[in-house]
Scaffold this active site. Structure first.
Site, short mmCIF file in Angstrom:
data_model
loop_
_atom_site.label_atom_id
_atom_site.label_comp_id
_atom_site.label_asym_id
_atom_site.label_seq_id
_atom_site.Cartn_x
_atom_site.Cartn_y
_atom_site.Cartn_z
CB ILE A 173 7.76 -14.34 10.55
CG1 ILE A 173 8.33 -15.54 9.99
CG2 ILE A 173 6.62 -13.83 10.01
CD1 ILE A 173 7.67 -16.55 10.79
CG ASP A 174 12.61 -16.26 9.31
OD1 ASP A 174 11.68 -16.88 9.97
OD2 ASP A 174 13.00 -16.94 8.23
NE ARG A 179 -3.39 2.24 3.00
CZ ARG A 179 -2.81 3.15 4.15
NH1 ARG A 179 -1.44 3.07 4.21
NH2 ARG A 179 -3.46 4.23 4.04
CE LYS A 239 9.96 -22.54 36.83
NZ LYS A 239 8.86 -21.67 37.11
NE ARG A 295 5.36 -17.75 5.91
CZ ARG A 295 5.73 -18.83 5.17
NH1 ARG A 295 6.62 -19.46 5.78
NH2 ARG A 295 5.48 -18.95 4.06
NE ARG A 337 10.18 -20.66 0.73
CZ ARG A 337 10.29 -19.72 1.87
NH1 ARG A 337 10.98 -18.80 1.60
NH2 ARG A 337 9.56 -19.95 3.00
N GLY A 386 8.11 -15.71 29.59
CA GLY A 386 8.59 -16.48 30.62
C GLY A 386 9.06 -17.52 30.83
CB ALA A 387 10.61 -19.47 27.82
NE ARG A 425 -3.81 4.45 -1.32
CZ ARG A 425 -4.50 4.18 -0.46
NH1 ARG A 425 -4.79 4.66 0.75
NH2 ARG A 425 -5.90 3.47 -0.69
O1 F6P Z 1 11.19 -17.41 6.36
C1 F6P Z 1 10.20 -17.54 7.04
C2 F6P Z 1 9.88 -19.02 7.33
O2 F6P Z 1 8.63 -19.08 7.98
C3 F6P Z 1 10.98 -19.51 8.24
O3 F6P Z 1 10.72 -19.43 9.59
C4 F6P Z 1 10.62 -21.17 8.04
O4 F6P Z 1 11.66 -22.06 8.29
C5 F6P Z 1 10.30 -21.15 6.41
O5 F6P Z 1 9.83 -19.74 6.05
C6 F6P Z 1 9.15 -22.20 6.03
O6 F6P Z 1 9.21 -22.24 4.80
P1 F6P Z 1 7.91 -22.55 3.91
O7 F6P Z 1 6.75 -21.83 4.17
O8 F6P Z 1 8.22 -22.82 2.59
O9 F6P Z 1 7.53 -24.05 4.73
#
Ligand code: F6P
Length: 324
Positions: free
Chosen positions: A127-128, A21, A214, A257, A72, A186-187, A25
């Site tokens: 997201i990585d 977007r 614990k 994702r 990809r 809190g892991a 824009r």
């Molecule tokens: O790069 C983003 C990601 O979600 C990684 O965290 C994960 O290893 C990979 O893509 C998974 O890829 P796919 O969606 O092709 O299974």
């Protein structure tokens, strides 16, 4: 520059739509014609390209996924594929590209520039959070919050049943999602690819917890951890402890994702989309636009591809201190 195209490529990430977007824009604002390419490099090869208007991006800032779809592309890795892509771009008169994606996307763009001279500015969408040249990538904040919500829920049942849970989060070779969701959730232990946490240390920490009565524990395991994925780590622990512990494994997977992007991701994506178009206008090529210390920065693709993005080891130290 008069005509540009935008596409999303690689794994999708919440906030990509906000970035598209902003690209559209901003282009309109500056009187640049803007085209959308569907399904990343595959669509470029196939000529799945259409002109976008301000209206094409209405009502998408709040949506996860990507309206341009993503892929990809194997074909773009071949010379023939790239030749076809170039011919399609020529047909539309495209002079510059905004690529929203990660390192695979930027590697393709660099090779393409060397062969055909079409400049690309990349916006970090993954997201990585594994890209050098920006503090955060588009989608990371949302993914961390999604993982956190899951961890919170698992903690409830872990506590009720006195169980030890191994929760696997995404991140490919990066431990960013693990470290932040782990700390916020809190892991007791967070296992990341960047710094090895040996199984012996995991057992030691769990034992210390049991000695303090614990009864439940959460261990967040990044999918790329050297000791293996969450199921493998859990197996190793089971086979090495003599007491009876009730272990469960949850792999969060692709839930991380999707979903509505957080405010942070929408704002980040908007700033990066705007920065990408202005970058192209100012003659930048083969660079990724990023934000470091709240400032827009352009980093050459060769650096984003080559240089690692270290995690803050102080965060790991904190996990240890706060879980005692
Ligand atoms: O790069 C983003 C990601 O979600 C990684 O965290 C994960 O290893 C990979 O893509 C998974 O890829 P796919 O969606 O092709 O299974």
């Amino acid at each position: 520059i008069k005509k540009i195209a935008v596409f999303t490529s690689g794994g999708d990430a919440p906030g990509m739509n906000a970035c598209i977007r902003a690209v559209v824009r901003t282009s309109m604002y500056y009187g640049i014609e803007v085209y959308g390419i569907r399904r990343g490099y595959n669509g470029m090869i196939a000529g799945d390209i259409y002109q976008m208007t301000s209206h094409s991006v209405s009502n998408i800032i709040q949506r996860g996924g990507t309206i341009l779809k993503s892929a990809r592309s194997k074909e773009f890795m071949t010379k023939e594929g790239r030749q076809k892509a170039f011919e399609q771009l020529q047909k539309f008169g495209i002079e510059g590209l905004v690529a929203i994606g990660g390192n695979g996307t930027f590697t393709g763009a660099t090779i393409f520039y060397d062969e055909y001279g079409i400049p690309t500015v990349g916006a970090p969408g993954t997201i990585d959070n594994d890209l050098f040249g920006t503090d955060y990538t588009i989608g990371y904040d949302t993914a961390v919050n999604t993982a956190l919500e899951a961890i919170d829920k698992i903690r409830d049942t872990a506590d009720s049943h006195d169980r030890v849970f191994f929760i696997e989060v995404m991140g490919r070779d990066s431990g960013y999602i693990a470290i932040q969701s782990g700390i916020a959730g809190g892991a007791e232990i967070v296992m990341v690819p960047e710094v090895l946490t040996p199984i012996t240390e995991v057992i030691e920490t769990l034992k210390q917890g049991w000695n303090r009565s614990k009864s439940s524990s959460i261990i967040v395991v990044a999918e790329g951890d050297e000791e293996g994925n969450a199921a493998e780590v859990a197996e190793k622990i089971k086979s090495r402890v003599d007491i009876d512990i009730d272990i469960r494994v949850t792999t969060l997977g692709h839930i991380q994702r999707g979903g509505i992007p957080t405010a942070y991701d929408r704002i980040l994506a908007s700033r990066l989309g705007l920065g990408a178009v202005e970058g192209l206008m100012n003659g930048h090529k083969n660079v990724m636009v990023g934000i470091i210390n709240n400032e827009i920065i352009y980093t050459p693709f060769r650096d984003t591809i080559r240089l690692p993005k270290p995690i803050n080891e102080d965060m790991l130290r904190m996990v240890k201190i706060l879980s005692t």
